[in-house]
Design a protein around this motif. Structure first.
Motif, PDB file in Angstrom:
ATOM      1  N   VAL A  51       0.839  -1.200   0.000  1.00 18.43           N
ATOM      2  CA  VAL A  51       0.000   0.000   0.000  1.00 18.43           C
ATOM      3  C   VAL A  51       0.876   1.252   0.000  1.00 18.43           C
ATOM      4  O   VAL A  51       0.598   2.219  -0.718  1.00 18.43           O
ATOM      5  N   ASP A  52       1.954   1.203   0.788  1.00 19.25           N
ATOM      6  CA  ASP A  52       2.843   2.369   0.836  1.00 19.25           C
ATOM      7  C   ASP A  52       3.472   2.646  -0.521  1.00 19.25           C
ATOM      8  O   ASP A  52       3.685   3.791  -0.906  1.00 19.25           O
ATOM      9  N   ALA A  53       3.741   1.555  -1.251  1.00 19.34           N
ATOM     10  CA  ALA A  53       4.321   1.722  -2.587  1.00 19.34           C
ATOM     11  C   ALA A  53       3.354   2.448  -3.514  1.00 19.34           C
ATOM     12  O   ALA A  53       3.767   3.083  -4.483  1.00 19.34           O
ATOM     13  N   LEU A  54       2.054   2.338  -3.199  1.00 19.01           N
ATOM     14  CA  LEU A  54       1.046   2.967  -4.058  1.00 19.01           C
ATOM     15  C   LEU A  54       0.834   4.439  -3.711  1.00 19.01           C
ATOM     16  O   LEU A  54       0.182   5.173  -4.455  1.00 19.01           O
ATOM     17  N   ALA A  55       1.360   4.846  -2.559  1.00 15.48           N
ATOM     18  CA  ALA A  55       1.116   6.216  -2.106  1.00 15.48           C
ATOM     19  C   ALA A  55       1.622   7.241  -3.105  1.00 15.48           C
ATOM     20  O   ALA A  55       1.110   8.354  -3.171  1.00 15.48           O
ATOM     21  N   ARG A  56       2.619   6.845  -3.896  1.00 12.68           N
ATOM     22  CA  ARG A  56       3.198   7.797  -4.844  1.00 12.68           C
ATOM     23  C   ARG A  56       2.522   7.743  -6.215  1.00 12.68           C
ATOM     24  O   ARG A  56       2.941   8.415  -7.140  1.00 12.68           O
ATOM     25  N   GLU A  57       1.493   6.882  -6.339  1.00 14.93           N
ATOM     26  CA  GLU A  57       0.790   6.769  -7.629  1.00 14.93           C
ATOM     27  C   GLU A  57      -0.061   8.009  -7.885  1.00 14.93           C
ATOM     28  O   GLU A  57      -0.990   8.280  -7.129  1.00 14.93           O
ATOM     29  N   PRO A  58       0.247   8.744  -8.941  1.00 14.94           N
ATOM     30  CA  PRO A  58      -0.562   9.944  -9.216  1.00 14.94           C
ATOM     31  C   PRO A  58      -2.052   9.588  -9.379  1.00 14.94           C
ATOM     32  O   PRO A  58      -2.931  10.340  -8.953  1.00 14.94           O
ATOM     33  N   ALA A  59      -2.304   8.401  -9.968  1.00 17.40           N
ATOM     34  CA  ALA A  59      -3.695   8.007 -10.242  1.00 17.40           C
ATOM     35  C   ALA A  59      -4.506   7.845  -8.966  1.00 17.40           C
ATOM     36  O   ALA A  59      -5.731   7.965  -8.984  1.00 17.40           O
ATOM     37  N   LEU A  60      -3.818   7.573  -7.858  1.00 15.99           N
ATOM     38  CA  LEU A  60      -4.539   7.324  -6.605  1.00 15.99           C
ATOM     39  C   LEU A  60      -4.523   8.529  -5.667  1.00 15.99           C
ATOM     40  O   LEU A  60      -5.007   8.440  -4.548  1.00 15.99           O
ATOM     41  N   ARG A  61      -3.958   9.638  -6.128  1.00 20.32           N
ATOM     42  CA  ARG A  61      -3.757  10.761  -5.218  1.00 20.32           C
ATOM     43  C   ARG A  61      -5.058  11.186  -4.546  1.00 20.32           C
ATOM     44  O   ARG A  61      -5.070  11.545  -3.378  1.00 20.32           O
ATOM     45  N   THR A  62      -6.152  11.144  -5.290  1.00 16.98           N
ATOM     46  CA  THR A  62      -7.422  11.569  -4.692  1.00 16.98           C
ATOM     47  C   THR A  62      -8.381  10.396  -4.532  1.00 16.98           C
ATOM     48  O   THR A  62      -9.590  10.574  -4.420  1.00 16.98           O
ATOM     49  N   TYR A  63      -7.856   9.173  -4.559  1.00 16.12           N
ATOM     50  CA  TYR A  63      -8.700   7.980  -4.466  1.00 16.12           C
ATOM     51  C   TYR A  63      -8.907   7.633  -3.001  1.00 16.12           C
ATOM     52  O   TYR A  63      -7.985   7.214  -2.311  1.00 16.12           O
ATOM     53  N   HIS A  64     -10.134   7.791  -2.503  1.00 17.30           N
ATOM     54  CA  HIS A  64     -10.368   7.688  -1.062  1.00 17.30           C
ATOM     55  C   HIS A  64     -10.079   6.300  -0.502  1.00 17.30           C
ATOM     56  O   HIS A  64      -9.801   6.145   0.676  1.00 17.30           O
ATOM     57  N   LEU A  65     -10.131   5.279  -1.375  1.00 16.60           N
ATOM     58  CA  LEU A  65      -9.928   3.929  -0.845  1.00 16.60           C
ATOM     59  C   LEU A  65      -8.485   3.667  -0.449  1.00 16.60           C
ATOM     60  O   LEU A  65      -8.219   2.771   0.350  1.00 16.60           O
ATOM     61  N   LEU A  66      -7.530   4.446  -0.988  1.00 14.38           N
ATOM     62  CA  LEU A  66      -6.128   4.230  -0.605  1.00 14.38           C
ATOM     63  C   LEU A  66      -5.919   4.568   0.883  1.00 14.38           C
ATOM     64  O   LEU A  66      -5.505   3.684   1.650  1.00 14.38           O
ATOM     65  N   PRO A  67      -6.237   5.796   1.328  1.00 13.00           N
ATOM     66  CA  PRO A  67      -6.112   6.045   2.774  1.00 13.00           C
ATOM     67  C   PRO A  67      -7.057   5.178   3.608  1.00 13.00           C
ATOM     68  O   PRO A  67      -6.731   4.819   4.749  1.00 13.00           O
ATOM     69  N   SER A  68      -8.189   4.835   3.046  1.00 11.22           N
ATOM     70  CA  SER A  68      -9.145   4.004   3.774  1.00 11.22           C
ATOM     71  C   SER A  68      -8.535   2.623   4.058  1.00 11.22           C
ATOM     72  O   SER A  68      -8.609   2.115   5.183  1.00 11.22           O
ATOM     73  N   VAL A  69      -7.923   2.022   3.044  1.00  5.03           N
ATOM     74  CA  VAL A  69      -7.266   0.717   3.231  1.00  5.03           C
ATOM     75  C   VAL A  69      -6.074   0.861   4.170  1.00  5.03           C
ATOM     76  O   VAL A  69      -5.867   0.044   5.072  1.00  5.03           O
ATOM     77  N   ARG A  70      -5.303   1.944   3.966  1.00  3.17           N
ATOM     78  CA  ARG A  70      -4.110   2.135   4.803  1.00  3.17           C
ATOM     79  C   ARG A  70      -4.521   2.315   6.269  1.00  3.17           C
ATOM     80  O   ARG A  70      -3.898   1.752   7.183  1.00  3.17           O
ATOM     81  N   GLY A  71      -5.609   3.057   6.477  1.00  2.60           N
ATOM     82  CA  GLY A  71      -6.124   3.240   7.825  1.00  2.60           C
ATOM     83  C   GLY A  71      -6.506   1.903   8.453  1.00  2.60           C
ATOM     84  O   GLY A  71      -6.204   1.627   9.617  1.00  2.60           O
ATOM     85  N   ASP A  72      -7.135   1.077   7.661  1.00  2.58           N
ATOM     86  CA  ASP A  72      -7.555  -0.242   8.143  1.00  2.58           C
ATOM     87  C   ASP A  72      -6.344  -1.084   8.555  1.00  2.58           C
ATOM     88  O   ASP A  72      -6.334  -1.709   9.611  1.00  2.58           O
ATOM     89  N   LEU A  73      -5.290  -1.070   7.722  1.00  8.30           N
ATOM     90  CA  LEU A  73      -4.085  -1.844   8.036  1.00  8.30           C
ATOM     91  C   LEU A  73      -3.430  -1.314   9.309  1.00  8.30           C
ATOM     92  O   LEU A  73      -3.019  -2.087  10.182  1.00  8.30           O
TER      93      LEU A  73
END
Lengths: 406, 119
Positions: free
Chosen positions: A347-369
């Protein structure tokens, strides 16, 4: 039931086939739709007087085809109509005998391939497909997409005009670009379903009607192209997803996570249909996604979920459609199969993905982990960030509740 | 899109297990089934074995009792069912009407169309 209701029911059942049959004659879906509407008006005028004919569908089709042939014969009018949309006249019209069922299937396939043509903007493809193949009114499409009716009407007009201007032939593609064209058809159906399944905006999390329209299109396509494994893959995926719709939202429309869904209320018939369709699926992206959905459906309790298999399927999916969103889903499956510490680096590797910058599920998943790793402070910040990114009111409330709990 | 359960009722005294199905009827039924399947409307359908093969399980006064078929006290019994999904009841009725019109004129068949309550 009034006569008019009966006529309209017949028309809705037949309209895609009528439009498809007429389009084969006039070679233009816009004109074909007008002629089909004319046939409906004729029926609404005549049937209440003369009674509904024995084979109402055949009556409508014959009436529409006669008008189509008339139109083609009256070349002046036709040329003028075509000039309006910037087309030239094809030669003699094909005959309009009652087609055998295979011909009707071909016409319908031509219709769906035309309305999903890549020359059109995605919005146009969606609106035109729902209108011509799904038989939805402009008003129904506007309501489903929370759009203004004139805007949707404009979309449809523009799409028809684009098809005519581009001289898109009314045919099923063969040869080199067939796969790409089929992908476009599958994508349109998938997008329609998804808009209903996780509404991108507005107050409702799901709009089941849209899911059902997409599911019907997928079923129709599977009937028309039984030899295409990916078509069955898409149908299977949507059957499985639809089986859970009733349980994805709580009494106040709030989202209910997969782990908390009441599996007793999953629709067994849809799961069985999904499993049947999966049996005809292949190895393409929709088929793999269907296999994942099938894994979830097969688990009687959340604890029974076969996460290692799901993680493996996601690994395959990442190779088929490399995308950060799929990678994120794979990380979730890995966290369930191997634990949150195995998934956090992904998930951390995805943090730098421009495509996910505003994708709410990325922080949501990271929060869950982070929550599962016993790091509540960081988890709360992630949930709050996710809440600020989602456009769906129900999702936002859920995320804020999760943050407040920590 | 609502779903409808249609119970097809037949008279077992008229339509026995020995009843010959006219070839034209079978052909038309095949065409109808293909059409309704391809329209994405049919979810599930089947015919049932005749009631001598059936058993009713009753719950009354806190007790279970069993009644084996045939169920002679009712003239009409459910001989088949279909589960369809369409836009509204008018559409469901239209498909049902087409189904019935395939049958030979001398048969008595009724189809009870009931909307399924979505939970």
């Amino acid at each position: 039931m009034s006569a008019a209701q009966a006529v309209e029911a017949v028309f809705r059942i037949e309209s895609a086939r009528i439009i498809a049959g007429v389009a084969r004659i006039v070679r233009d879906v816009g004109i074909a739709e007008e002629i089909a509407q004319d046939a409906l008006v004729a029926a609404l005028e005549q049937w209440p007087e003369s009674g509904v004919p024995d084979r109402p569908g055949a009556w409508l089709t014959a009436t529409a085809k006669h008008r189509a042939i008339d139109l083609v014969r009256r070349k002046e009018t036709y040329v003028r109509k075509l000039a309006e949309v910037g087309r030239t006249l094809e030669d003699a019209p094909p005959p309009a005998e009652p087609a055998d069922p295979d011909d009707i299937d071909d016409d319908l396939l031509r219709l769906i391939f035309t309305s999903c043509h890549p020359v059109l903007a995605t919005e146009g493809r969606i609106a035109l497909t729902l209108r011509l193949m799904g038989g939805l009114t402009t008003q129904e499409i506007a309501r489903a997409f929370l759009a203004a009716e004139p805007a949707v009407a404009q979309r449809i007009v523009r799409a028809k005009r684009t098809l005519a201007k581009a001289g898109v032939p009314f045919e099923v593609p063969y040869g080199a670009d067939r796969d790409a064209r089929l992908s476009s058809v599958l994508e349109v159906i998938y997008l329609i379903f998804n808009e209903g399944y996780s509404a991108t905006a507005g107050d409702d999390l799901v709009r089941p009607a849209l899911c059902e329209d997409a599911l019907r299109l997928a079923r129709v396509l599977a009937g028309l192209m039984p030899q295409e494994p990916e078509v069955h893959g898409l149908a299977a995926l949507l059957e499985f997803q639809a089986s859970r719709i009733a349980t994805r939202t709580g009494p106040d429309g709030e989202p209910v996570l997969l782990a908390d869904q009441n599996r007793a209320r999953w629709n067994r018939m849809l799961i069985a249909r999904g499993a049947r369709a999966l049996g005809h699926a292949g190895n393409g992206p929709y088929s793999v996604q269907a296999a994942i959905a099938g894994c979830h459906a097969a688990a009687v309790r959340y604890e029974d979920t076969d996460w290692p298999r799901i993680a493996a399927l996601y690994a395959r999916l990442v190779q088929l459609i490399p995308s950060p969103v799929v990678e994120l889903n794979r990380a979730v499956a890995v966290s369930m199969a191997e634990g949150p510490e195995a998934a956090l680096p992904l998930v951390d590797a995805l943090a730098r993905e421009p495509a996910l910058r505003t994708y709410h599920l990325l922080p949501s998943v990271r929060g869950d982990l982070l929550e599962r790793l016993g790091r509540p402070q960081e988890a709360r910040a992630e949930f709050e960030r996710a809440a600020s990114l989602t456009r769906n009111a129900q999702e936002r409330n859920l995320l804020l509740r999760r943050a407040a709990r920590l | 899109m609502p779903r409808f359960l249609t119970m097809i009722r037949i008279n077992e005294q008229e339509l026995t297990t020995d009843t010959e199905f006219p070839p034209e009827f079978l052909q038309n039924m095949g065409a109808y089934m293909e059409e309704i399947n391809k329209a994405g409307v049919m979810l599930d359908t089947a015919g049932l074995l005749h009631t001598p093969e059936g058993t009713r399980v009753n719950w009354s006064g806190g007790k279970i009792s069993y009644t084996d078929g045939p169920f002679t006290e009712t003239k009409e019994v459910v001989g088949g069912y279909s589960l369809i999904q369409c836009k509204d009841k008018a559409e469901a009725i239209e498909w049902t009407k087409r189904f019935l019109e395939i049958h030979p004129a001398e048969w008595n068949v009724s189809a009870e169309v009931r909307e399924i309550e979505e939970m």
